[in-house]
Design a protein around this motif. Structure first.
Motif, PDB file in Angstrom:
ATOM      1  N   LYS A  83       8.170   1.562  -4.769  1.00 28.60           N
ATOM      2  CA  LYS A  83       6.910   2.814  -5.026  1.00 28.60           C
ATOM      3  C   LYS A  83       5.925   3.518  -3.977  1.00 28.60           C
ATOM      4  O   LYS A  83       5.161   1.828  -3.733  1.00 28.60           O
ATOM      5  N   GLN A  84       5.266   4.030  -2.611  1.00 26.12           N
ATOM      6  CA  GLN A  84       4.820   3.075  -1.934  1.00 26.12           C
ATOM      7  C   GLN A  84       3.354   3.807  -2.725  1.00 26.12           C
ATOM      8  O   GLN A  84       2.878   4.710  -3.481  1.00 26.12           O
ATOM      9  N   VAL A  85       2.051   3.158  -2.583  1.00 27.20           N
ATOM     10  CA  VAL A  85       0.869   2.691  -4.412  1.00 27.20           C
ATOM     11  C   VAL A  85      -0.166   2.894  -2.885  1.00 27.20           C
ATOM     12  O   VAL A  85      -1.321   3.335  -3.611  1.00 27.20           O
ATOM     13  N   GLY A  86       0.050   2.722  -1.656  1.00 34.80           N
ATOM     14  CA  GLY A  86      -0.906   2.486  -0.926  1.00 34.80           C
ATOM     15  C   GLY A  86      -0.717   3.353   0.767  1.00 34.80           C
ATOM     16  O   GLY A  86       0.219   3.726   1.104  1.00 34.80           O
ATOM     17  N   SER A  87      -1.989   3.563   1.366  1.00 29.87           N
ATOM     18  CA  SER A  87      -2.059   4.643   2.029  1.00 29.87           C
ATOM     19  C   SER A  87      -1.680   3.798   4.134  1.00 29.87           C
ATOM     20  O   SER A  87      -2.676   2.713   3.682  1.00 29.87           O
TER      21      SER A  87
ATOM     22  N   LEU B  48      10.872   1.142   5.653  1.00 34.76           N
ATOM     23  CA  LEU B  48      11.727   1.078   4.083  1.00 34.76           C
ATOM     24  C   LEU B  48      11.784   2.490   3.338  1.00 34.76           C
ATOM     25  O   LEU B  48      12.681   3.134   2.268  1.00 34.76           O
ATOM     26  N   GLY B  49      11.793   3.551   4.382  1.00 34.10           N
ATOM     27  CA  GLY B  49      11.909   5.313   3.962  1.00 34.10           C
ATOM     28  C   GLY B  49      10.621   5.654   3.534  1.00 34.10           C
ATOM     29  O   GLY B  49      10.628   6.501   3.145  1.00 34.10           O
ATOM     30  N   LEU B  50       9.567   4.947   3.255  1.00 32.76           N
ATOM     31  CA  LEU B  50       8.471   5.824   2.900  1.00 32.76           C
ATOM     32  C   LEU B  50       7.563   6.206   3.379  1.00 32.76           C
ATOM     33  O   LEU B  50       6.933   5.194   4.215  1.00 32.76           O
ATOM     34  N   ASN B  51       6.493   7.579   3.398  1.00 30.73           N
ATOM     35  CA  ASN B  51       5.339   8.444   4.300  1.00 30.73           C
ATOM     36  C   ASN B  51       5.633   8.220   3.581  1.00 30.73           C
ATOM     37  O   ASN B  51       4.585   8.833   4.260  1.00 30.73           O
ATOM     38  N   LYS B  52       4.776   8.926   2.136  1.00 34.16           N
ATOM     39  CA  LYS B  52       3.898   9.982   1.674  1.00 34.16           C
ATOM     40  C   LYS B  52       4.146   9.007   0.518  1.00 34.16           C
ATOM     41  O   LYS B  52       4.504   8.475  -0.346  1.00 34.16           O
ATOM     42  N   MET B  53       2.682   9.187   0.169  1.00 36.13           N
ATOM     43  CA  MET B  53       1.963   8.500  -1.141  1.00 36.13           C
ATOM     44  C   MET B  53       2.768   8.920  -2.421  1.00 36.13           C
ATOM     45  O   MET B  53       3.207  10.097  -2.673  1.00 36.13           O
ATOM     46  N   HIS B  54       3.540   7.792  -3.444  1.00 39.42           N
ATOM     47  CA  HIS B  54       3.920   7.475  -4.184  1.00 39.42           C
ATOM     48  C   HIS B  54       5.320   8.178  -4.145  1.00 39.42           C
ATOM     49  O   HIS B  54       5.933   8.715  -5.485  1.00 39.42           O
ATOM     50  N   LYS B  55       6.206   8.153  -3.315  1.00 41.51           N
ATOM     51  CA  LYS B  55       7.609   8.524  -3.351  1.00 41.51           C
ATOM     52  C   LYS B  55       7.521   7.288  -4.080  1.00 41.51           C
ATOM     53  O   LYS B  55       6.980   6.325  -3.520  1.00 41.51           O
ATOM     54  N   VAL B  56       9.105   7.087  -4.194  1.00 42.13           N
ATOM     55  CA  VAL B  56      10.180   6.548  -4.519  1.00 42.13           C
ATOM     56  C   VAL B  56      11.274   5.901  -3.727  1.00 42.13           C
ATOM     57  O   VAL B  56      11.760   7.605  -4.369  1.00 42.13           O
TER      58      VAL B  56
END
Length: 61
Positions: free
Chosen positions: A10-14, A29-37
């Motif tokens: 889960k992305q927790v930081g900007s 890792l496939g993360l680009n928005k806050m709180h995305k899992v």
């Protein structure tokens, strides 16, 4: 056939005001928005990427 182990991230930081290398790790890792899992295979490569940005990502169950 053996079941593949996975982890949820889960992305927790900007990524704003972070070095370019840390932004690229998030994208990888496939993360680009806050709180995305996202769910990824539990490999040494993924664990290493998470270890480089522990302030931006958390492992959830």
């Amino acid at each position: 056939m053996a079941k593949k182990e996975t982890i949820k991230l889960k992305q927790v930081g900007s990524p704003l005001r972070r070095p370019e290398s840390q932004r690229k790790i998030l994208i990888g890792l496939g993360l680009n928005k806050m709180h995305k899992v996202v769910e990824r295979q539990d490999t040494p490569e993924v664990r290493g990427a998470v270890a480089k940005i522990p302030h931006l990502v958390e492992i959830i169950d």
